[in-house]
Design a protein around this motif. Sequence first.
Motif, PDB file in Angstrom:
ATOM      1  N   UNK A  25       0.852  -1.184   0.000  1.00  0.00           N
ATOM      2  CA  UNK A  25       0.000   0.000   0.000  1.00  0.00           C
ATOM      3  C   UNK A  25       0.890   1.237   0.000  1.00  0.00           C
ATOM      4  N   UNK A  26       0.649   2.117  -0.980  1.00  0.00           N
ATOM      5  CA  UNK A  26       1.388   3.370  -1.030  1.00  0.00           C
ATOM      6  C   UNK A  26       0.388   4.515  -0.946  1.00  0.00           C
ATOM      7  N   UNK A  27       0.623   5.417  -0.008  1.00  0.00           N
ATOM      8  CA  UNK A  27      -0.216   6.592   0.139  1.00  0.00           C
ATOM      9  C   UNK A  27       0.439   7.708  -0.667  1.00  0.00           C
ATOM     10  N   UNK A  28      -0.324   8.260  -1.619  1.00  0.00           N
ATOM     11  CA  UNK A  28       0.215   9.280  -2.515  1.00  0.00           C
ATOM     12  C   UNK A  28      -0.484  10.619  -2.299  1.00  0.00           C
ATOM     13  N   UNK A  29       0.284  11.709  -2.303  1.00  0.00           N
ATOM     14  CA  UNK A  29      -0.354  13.024  -2.258  1.00  0.00           C
ATOM     15  C   UNK A  29      -1.126  13.265  -3.559  1.00  0.00           C
ATOM     16  N   UNK A  30      -2.071  14.195  -3.554  1.00  0.00           N
ATOM     17  CA  UNK A  30      -2.930  14.395  -4.725  1.00  0.00           C
ATOM     18  C   UNK A  30      -2.207  14.563  -6.060  1.00  0.00           C
ATOM     19  N   UNK A  31      -1.140  15.339  -6.111  1.00  0.00           N
ATOM     20  CA  UNK A  31      -0.466  15.553  -7.399  1.00  0.00           C
ATOM     21  C   UNK A  31       0.148  14.260  -7.930  1.00  0.00           C
ATOM     22  N   UNK A  32       0.745  13.459  -7.058  1.00  0.00           N
ATOM     23  CA  UNK A  32       1.327  12.180  -7.481  1.00  0.00           C
ATOM     24  C   UNK A  32       0.235  11.184  -7.868  1.00  0.00           C
ATOM     25  N   UNK A  33      -0.853  11.175  -7.105  1.00  0.00           N
ATOM     26  CA  UNK A  33      -1.989  10.295  -7.392  1.00  0.00           C
ATOM     27  C   UNK A  33      -2.563  10.656  -8.765  1.00  0.00           C
ATOM     28  N   UNK A  34      -2.714  11.952  -9.027  1.00  0.00           N
ATOM     29  CA  UNK A  34      -3.229  12.432 -10.307  1.00  0.00           C
ATOM     30  C   UNK A  34      -2.331  11.990 -11.463  1.00  0.00           C
ATOM     31  N   UNK A  35      -1.018  12.148 -11.294  1.00  0.00           N
ATOM     32  CA  UNK A  35      -0.073  11.720 -12.338  1.00  0.00           C
ATOM     33  C   UNK A  35      -0.197  10.221 -12.593  1.00  0.00           C
ATOM     34  N   UNK A  36      -0.298   9.454 -11.527  1.00  0.00           N
ATOM     35  CA  UNK A  36      -0.359   7.996 -11.652  1.00  0.00           C
ATOM     36  C   UNK A  36      -1.614   7.557 -12.398  1.00  0.00           C
ATOM     37  N   UNK A  37      -2.782   8.095 -12.035  1.00  0.00           N
ATOM     38  CA  UNK A  37      -4.006   7.654 -12.705  1.00  0.00           C
ATOM     39  C   UNK A  37      -4.088   8.195 -14.126  1.00  0.00           C
ATOM     40  N   UNK A  38      -3.465   9.329 -14.385  1.00  0.00           N
ATOM     41  CA  UNK A  38      -3.441   9.894 -15.732  1.00  0.00           C
ATOM     42  C   UNK A  38      -2.582   9.045 -16.661  1.00  0.00           C
ATOM     43  N   UNK A  39      -1.520   8.475 -16.125  1.00  0.00           N
ATOM     44  CA  UNK A  39      -0.614   7.651 -16.933  1.00  0.00           C
ATOM     45  C   UNK A  39      -1.169   6.257 -17.213  1.00  0.00           C
ATOM     46  N   UNK A  40      -2.117   5.803 -16.387  1.00  0.00           N
ATOM     47  CA  UNK A  40      -2.695   4.469 -16.572  1.00  0.00           C
ATOM     48  C   UNK A  40      -3.524   4.426 -17.854  1.00  0.00           C
ATOM     49  N   UNK A  41      -3.484   3.296 -18.514  1.00  0.00           N
ATOM     50  CA  UNK A  41      -4.330   3.039 -19.677  1.00  0.00           C
ATOM     51  C   UNK A  41      -5.773   2.968 -19.184  1.00  0.00           C
TER      52      UNK A  41
END
Length: 131
Positions: A25-41
């Motif tokens: 489990x990794x807790x991500x701040x909003x900007x990192x979370x946003x980048x991660x979900x944006x990069x996902x297919x």
Amino acid sequence: MKKLLFFTIALSLLLVSCNSSSENIKVLPPTDFNKAVTLEDNSILQLIDVRTAEEFEVGHLKDSQNICVTEEDFEEKVKNLNKDEPVYVYCKKGGRSARAAKILRDLGFTKVYDLEGGITSWTDDGLEVVE
């Protein structure tokens, strides 16, 4: 002396178990979370809003699906997700998503990402929600 040895062993086991329990489990701040979900297919994106249906309707993250962690069938519904692909979870402030993340980890999900501070911190950072 035996008490000290027992205490040391017990403390060591506790620290090891605490470390391994949050390993997936990794807790991500909003900007990192946003980048991660944006990069996902988008075809494989597993973005889960674990709040109630009513909260979801007020506003949610784009491309998220609503699976409420407080509902009895939460575990049954998440079993339909791919355990080998990343799963991103969020709630209002972070409490329910932390609970959901632990359940997912215990069910064998290998990559679980939790939005730090929930959708509240997301909107506080000026990030977009769907209404």
